[in-house]
Write a protein that holds these residues in place. Structure first.
Motif, PDB file in Angstrom:
ATOM      1  N   TYR A  13       0.440  -1.276  -0.297  1.00 39.98           N
ATOM      2  CA  TYR A  13      -0.140  -0.028  -0.313  1.00 39.98           C
ATOM      3  C   TYR A  13       0.565   1.391   0.310  1.00 39.98           C
ATOM      4  O   TYR A  13       0.141   2.279  -0.846  1.00 39.98           O
ATOM      5  CB  TYR A  13      -0.742   0.017   1.312  1.00 39.98           C
ATOM      6  CG  TYR A  13      -1.955   0.811   1.075  1.00 39.98           C
ATOM      7  CD1 TYR A  13      -3.309   1.685   0.453  1.00 39.98           C
ATOM      8  CD2 TYR A  13      -1.191   2.509   1.808  1.00 39.98           C
ATOM      9  CE1 TYR A  13      -3.284   2.549   0.251  1.00 39.98           C
ATOM     10  CE2 TYR A  13      -2.126   3.362   2.512  1.00 39.98           C
ATOM     11  CZ  TYR A  13      -3.685   3.510   1.486  1.00 39.98           C
ATOM     12  OH  TYR A  13      -4.127   4.757   1.122  1.00 39.98           O
ATOM     13  N   GLU A  14       1.558   1.099   0.550  1.00 40.94           N
ATOM     14  CA  GLU A  14       3.048   2.544   0.475  1.00 40.94           C
ATOM     15  C   GLU A  14       3.405   3.390  -0.549  1.00 40.94           C
ATOM     16  O   GLU A  14       3.497   3.976  -0.917  1.00 40.94           O
ATOM     17  CB  GLU A  14       3.953   1.978   2.313  1.00 40.94           C
ATOM     18  CG  GLU A  14       3.469   2.753   3.550  1.00 40.94           C
ATOM     19  CD  GLU A  14       4.390   1.842   4.328  1.00 40.94           C
ATOM     20  OE1 GLU A  14       4.093   2.975   5.850  1.00 40.94           O
ATOM     21  OE2 GLU A  14       5.171   1.750   4.592  1.00 40.94           O
ATOM     22  N   LEU A  16       2.117   1.949  -3.715  1.00 43.35           N
ATOM     23  CA  LEU A  16       1.270   2.227  -3.946  1.00 43.35           C
ATOM     24  C   LEU A  16       1.597   3.829  -4.642  1.00 43.35           C
ATOM     25  O   LEU A  16       0.899   4.655  -5.048  1.00 43.35           O
ATOM     26  CB  LEU A  16       0.061   1.644  -4.138  1.00 43.35           C
ATOM     27  CG  LEU A  16      -0.162  -0.040  -4.633  1.00 43.35           C
ATOM     28  CD1 LEU A  16      -1.066  -0.010  -3.988  1.00 43.35           C
ATOM     29  CD2 LEU A  16      -0.388  -0.068  -5.534  1.00 43.35           C
ATOM     30  N   GLN A  17       0.972   4.237  -2.648  1.00 46.34           N
ATOM     31  CA  GLN A  17       0.678   5.406  -2.247  1.00 46.34           C
ATOM     32  C   GLN A  17       2.248   6.503  -3.032  1.00 46.34           C
ATOM     33  O   GLN A  17       1.982   7.661  -3.427  1.00 46.34           O
ATOM     34  CB  GLN A  17       0.929   5.950  -0.885  1.00 46.34           C
ATOM     35  CG  GLN A  17      -0.451   5.457  -0.447  1.00 46.34           C
ATOM     36  CD  GLN A  17      -0.026   5.279   1.264  1.00 46.34           C
ATOM     37  OE1 GLN A  17       0.664   4.767   2.276  1.00 46.34           O
ATOM     38  NE2 GLN A  17      -0.935   6.359   1.684  1.00 46.34           N
ATOM     39  N   GLN A  19       4.454   5.783  -5.568  1.00 47.29           N
ATOM     40  CA  GLN A  19       3.760   5.428  -6.917  1.00 47.29           C
ATOM     41  C   GLN A  19       2.378   6.426  -7.943  1.00 47.29           C
ATOM     42  O   GLN A  19       3.016   6.885  -8.342  1.00 47.29           O
ATOM     43  CB  GLN A  19       3.714   3.864  -7.369  1.00 47.29           C
ATOM     44  CG  GLN A  19       4.635   3.346  -7.155  1.00 47.29           C
ATOM     45  CD  GLN A  19       4.182   1.613  -8.110  1.00 47.29           C
ATOM     46  OE1 GLN A  19       3.493   1.086  -7.644  1.00 47.29           O
ATOM     47  NE2 GLN A  19       5.249   1.175  -8.166  1.00 47.29           N
ATOM     48  N   HIS A  20       1.903   6.707  -6.518  1.00 45.71           N
ATOM     49  CA  HIS A  20       0.383   8.048  -7.574  1.00 45.71           C
ATOM     50  C   HIS A  20       0.357   9.259  -7.330  1.00 45.71           C
ATOM     51  O   HIS A  20       0.700   9.238  -7.933  1.00 45.71           O
ATOM     52  CB  HIS A  20      -0.633   7.009  -6.537  1.00 45.71           C
ATOM     53  CG  HIS A  20      -1.982   8.053  -6.687  1.00 45.71           C
ATOM     54  ND1 HIS A  20      -2.880   8.042  -7.516  1.00 45.71           N
ATOM     55  CD2 HIS A  20      -1.796   9.742  -5.603  1.00 45.71           C
ATOM     56  CE1 HIS A  20      -4.307   9.077  -7.173  1.00 45.71           C
ATOM     57  NE2 HIS A  20      -3.182   9.804  -6.459  1.00 45.71           N
ATOM     58  N   GLU A  21       1.495   9.246  -5.609  1.00 45.38           N
ATOM     59  CA  GLU A  21       2.380  10.581  -5.999  1.00 45.38           C
ATOM     60  C   GLU A  21       3.046  10.730  -6.633  1.00 45.38           C
ATOM     61  O   GLU A  21       2.883  12.151  -7.040  1.00 45.38           O
ATOM     62  CB  GLU A  21       2.778  10.777  -4.243  1.00 45.38           C
ATOM     63  CG  GLU A  21       3.424  12.273  -4.059  1.00 45.38           C
ATOM     64  CD  GLU A  21       2.688  13.410  -4.496  1.00 45.38           C
ATOM     65  OE1 GLU A  21       2.611  14.484  -4.184  1.00 45.38           O
ATOM     66  OE2 GLU A  21       1.202  12.887  -4.066  1.00 45.38           O
ATOM     67  N   ASP A  23       3.316   9.726 -10.097  1.00 45.82           N
ATOM     68  CA  ASP A  23       2.480   9.545 -11.149  1.00 45.82           C
ATOM     69  C   ASP A  23       1.812  11.094 -11.605  1.00 45.82           C
ATOM     70  O   ASP A  23       2.426  11.939 -12.654  1.00 45.82           O
ATOM     71  CB  ASP A  23       1.470   8.739 -11.274  1.00 45.82           C
ATOM     72  CG  ASP A  23       1.744   7.180 -11.703  1.00 45.82           C
ATOM     73  OD1 ASP A  23       3.317   6.853 -11.894  1.00 45.82           O
ATOM     74  OD2 ASP A  23       1.881   6.010 -11.578  1.00 45.82           O
ATOM     75  N   ASN A  24       1.309  11.873 -10.379  1.00 47.45           N
ATOM     76  CA  ASN A  24       0.750  13.134 -10.492  1.00 47.45           C
ATOM     77  C   ASN A  24       1.070  14.089 -10.286  1.00 47.45           C
ATOM     78  O   ASN A  24       1.469  14.666 -10.986  1.00 47.45           O
ATOM     79  CB  ASN A  24      -0.031  12.918  -8.746  1.00 47.45           C
ATOM     80  CG  ASN A  24      -1.444  12.299  -8.864  1.00 47.45           C
ATOM     81  OD1 ASN A  24      -1.789  11.625  -9.555  1.00 47.45           O
ATOM     82  ND2 ASN A  24      -2.005  11.885  -7.654  1.00 47.45           N
ATOM     83  N   ARG A  25       3.088  13.681 -10.403  1.00 47.31           N
ATOM     84  CA  ARG A  25       4.021  14.704  -9.622  1.00 47.31           C
ATOM     85  C   ARG A  25       4.570  14.649 -11.680  1.00 47.31           C
ATOM     86  O   ARG A  25       4.918  15.579 -11.796  1.00 47.31           O
ATOM     87  CB  ARG A  25       4.714  14.492  -8.743  1.00 47.31           C
ATOM     88  CG  ARG A  25       4.468  14.951  -7.489  1.00 47.31           C
ATOM     89  CD  ARG A  25       5.299  15.301  -6.673  1.00 47.31           C
ATOM     90  NE  ARG A  25       4.944  15.446  -5.021  1.00 47.31           N
ATOM     91  CZ  ARG A  25       5.840  15.592  -4.324  1.00 47.31           C
ATOM     92  NH1 ARG A  25       7.340  15.730  -4.386  1.00 47.31           N
ATOM     93  NH2 ARG A  25       5.368  16.229  -3.289  1.00 47.31           N
ATOM     94  N   ASN A  29       9.937   7.346  -8.593  1.00 42.03           N
ATOM     95  CA  ASN A  29       9.378   8.159  -6.976  1.00 42.03           C
ATOM     96  C   ASN A  29      10.392   8.349  -6.454  1.00 42.03           C
ATOM     97  O   ASN A  29      10.501   8.623  -4.901  1.00 42.03           O
ATOM     98  CB  ASN A  29       9.106   6.159  -7.017  1.00 42.03           C
ATOM     99  CG  ASN A  29       8.192   5.429  -7.448  1.00 42.03           C
ATOM    100  OD1 ASN A  29       7.458   5.748  -8.065  1.00 42.03           O
ATOM    101  ND2 ASN A  29       8.064   4.265  -6.945  1.00 42.03           N
TER     102      ASN A  29
END
Length: 50
Positions: A13-14, A16-17, A19-21, A23-25, A29
């Motif tokens: 989960y961490e 994924l968090q 990677q999500h951040e 991707d948003n930026r 990583n």
């Protein structure tokens, strides 16, 4: 020159968090982690051991 490596264990989960951040930026990583580290207080002058 970036010549030090940091290995950190995270949960799925961490990761994924992170990677999500990233991707948003639109960055890696590693860039997200470095940006977070840059916000930390400046350390006192002291030798950093490997």
């Amino acid at each position: 020159m970036r010549d030090k490596r940091l290995v950190v264990r995270v949960t799925e989960y961490e990761l994924l968090q992170l990677q999500h951040e990233a991707d948003n930026r639109g960055v890696s990583n590693s860039d997200v982690v470095r940006a977070w580290i840059a916000q930390l207080a400046k350390p006192q002058k002291k030798a950093i051991s490997d």
